[in-house]
Design a protein around this motif. Structure first.
Motif, PDB file in Angstrom:
ATOM      1  N   UNK A  73      71.553 -75.199  10.852  1.00  0.00           N
ATOM      2  CA  UNK A  73      70.127 -75.184  10.533  1.00  0.00           C
ATOM      3  C   UNK A  73      69.747 -73.943   9.737  1.00  0.00           C
ATOM      4  N   UNK A  74      68.661 -74.056   8.999  1.00  0.00           N
ATOM      5  CA  UNK A  74      68.135 -72.922   8.241  1.00  0.00           C
ATOM      6  C   UNK A  74      66.617 -73.002   8.262  1.00  0.00           C
ATOM      7  N   UNK A  75      65.991 -71.830   8.301  1.00  0.00           N
ATOM      8  CA  UNK A  75      64.528 -71.759   8.353  1.00  0.00           C
ATOM      9  C   UNK A  75      64.044 -70.718   7.363  1.00  0.00           C
ATOM     10  N   UNK A  76      62.946 -71.047   6.691  1.00  0.00           N
ATOM     11  CA  UNK A  76      62.267 -70.069   5.825  1.00  0.00           C
ATOM     12  C   UNK A  76      60.808 -70.124   6.212  1.00  0.00           C
ATOM     13  N   UNK A  77      60.333 -69.104   6.917  1.00  0.00           N
ATOM     14  CA  UNK A  77      58.942 -69.089   7.338  1.00  0.00           C
ATOM     15  C   UNK A  77      58.466 -67.661   7.508  1.00  0.00           C
ATOM     16  N   UNK A  78      57.206 -67.506   7.866  1.00  0.00           N
ATOM     17  CA  UNK A  78      56.622 -66.181   7.992  1.00  0.00           C
ATOM     18  C   UNK A  78      55.966 -65.784   6.681  1.00  0.00           C
ATOM     19  N   UNK A  79      55.781 -64.485   6.488  1.00  0.00           N
ATOM     20  CA  UNK A  79      55.141 -63.978   5.265  1.00  0.00           C
ATOM     21  C   UNK A  79      56.235 -63.681   4.244  1.00  0.00           C
ATOM     22  N   UNK A  80      56.279 -64.477   3.174  1.00  0.00           N
ATOM     23  CA  UNK A  80      57.271 -64.286   2.117  1.00  0.00           C
ATOM     24  C   UNK A  80      56.696 -64.702   0.779  1.00  0.00           C
ATOM     25  N   UNK A  81      57.224 -64.124  -0.298  1.00  0.00           N
ATOM     26  CA  UNK A  81      56.759 -64.437  -1.647  1.00  0.00           C
ATOM     27  C   UNK A  81      57.523 -65.655  -2.158  1.00  0.00           C
ATOM     28  N   UNK A  82      56.758 -66.684  -2.494  1.00  0.00           N
ATOM     29  CA  UNK A  82      57.356 -67.926  -2.961  1.00  0.00           C
ATOM     30  C   UNK A  82      57.611 -67.814  -4.460  1.00  0.00           C
ATOM     31  N   UNK A  83      58.825 -68.114  -4.878  1.00  0.00           N
ATOM     32  CA  UNK A  83      59.165 -68.115  -6.292  1.00  0.00           C
ATOM     33  C   UNK A  83      58.696 -69.402  -6.950  1.00  0.00           C
ATOM     34  N   UNK A  84      58.877 -69.524  -8.257  1.00  0.00           N
ATOM     35  CA  UNK A  84      58.443 -70.736  -8.956  1.00  0.00           C
ATOM     36  C   UNK A  84      59.266 -71.959  -8.569  1.00  0.00           C
ATOM     37  N   UNK A  85      60.475 -71.741  -8.041  1.00  0.00           N
ATOM     38  CA  UNK A  85      61.339 -72.867  -7.664  1.00  0.00           C
ATOM     39  C   UNK A  85      62.127 -72.508  -6.408  1.00  0.00           C
ATOM     40  N   UNK A  86      62.181 -73.460  -5.495  1.00  0.00           N
ATOM     41  CA  UNK A  86      62.987 -73.312  -4.287  1.00  0.00           C
ATOM     42  C   UNK A  86      63.885 -74.535  -4.186  1.00  0.00           C
ATOM     43  N   UNK A  87      65.163 -74.305  -3.948  1.00  0.00           N
ATOM     44  CA  UNK A  87      66.122 -75.396  -3.776  1.00  0.00           C
ATOM     45  C   UNK A  87      66.526 -75.450  -2.313  1.00  0.00           C
ATOM     46  N   UNK A  88      66.478 -76.640  -1.731  1.00  0.00           N
ATOM     47  CA  UNK A  88      66.875 -76.823  -0.331  1.00  0.00           C
ATOM     48  C   UNK A  88      67.948 -77.906  -0.267  1.00  0.00           C
ATOM     49  N   UNK A  89      69.078 -77.590   0.376  1.00  0.00           N
ATOM     50  CA  UNK A  89      70.177 -78.542   0.514  1.00  0.00           C
ATOM     51  C   UNK A  89      70.580 -78.609   1.981  1.00  0.00           C
TER      52      UNK A  89
END
Length: 195
Positions: A86-102
């Protein structure tokens, strides 16, 4: 670098604005649109609009908060990978123009409810193979999606923000024997009222 559909759409929008402002003739517009959608790389797209302004000028109006820029952010894109885990991305973070999730035989959670958006549009490209990806966005963000479910589900609960300058999150990709679920996360008060 290979050009994405979002890159081609950005160039097409600049061309539409130039046609509307009289900077291009209909014939020039038609030729350049054809070239934009035929382009394979970002390098082929740049010359098409090199002689045109990058952004349309907004009409003079009462002062308001500055909208988020449409151009690429200095924040790099993110890759979130889950293989047999599993992987998690949450909390306060700067979102880039593109995110890839696999996700392959695993699960990913991308929570944007506390994220900082530096650009107007963020594209999340998702591939779920025998796995699952869940994306949550805050209520004040526009959520759109165009993906495919192949022996799986690709469900995006589209949501249009009331603010026309709100950030836009676009979900693309495919779920193959897996699942992708994206929805706006409502506040606790709204959830209580619904109950």
């Amino acid at each position: 670098m290979r050009a994405s559909d979002a890159d081609r759409d950005r160039i097409a929008e600049i061309l539409r604005d130039a046609l509307a402002e009289g900077r291009l003739t209909p014939e020039e517009h038609s030729e350049r649109i054809d070239a934009a959608y035929a382009a394979k790389t970002v390098g082929e797209l740049e010359p098409i609009v090199r002689d045109l302004p990058a952004r349309r000028s907004a009409p003079a109006a009462e002062p308001a908060a500055a909208p988020l820029p449409v151009a690429e952010s200095s924040t790099p894109g993110h890759n979130v990978v889950a293989v047999f885990g599993g992987a998690t991305r949450k909390g306060r973070w700067r979102v880039g123009p593109r995110t890839n999730a696999f996700a392959c035989f695993g699960g990913i959670e991308i929570d944007l409810t506390e994220a900082v958006f530096e650009q107007r549009e963020t594209v999340i490209n998702v591939v779920a193979v025998f796995g699952g990806v869940e994306v949550k966005v805050p209520e004040n963000v526009t959520l759109r999606g165009s993906g495919a479910g192949i022996f799986g589900g690709f469900e995006v609960k589209t949501h249009e923000s009331e603010d026309p300058d709100a950030p836009v999150v676009v979900l693309t990709g495919a779920a193959i024997f897996g699942g992708v679920d994206a929805k706006p996360r409502r506040g606790k008060r709204v959830a209580r009222l619904q109950r």
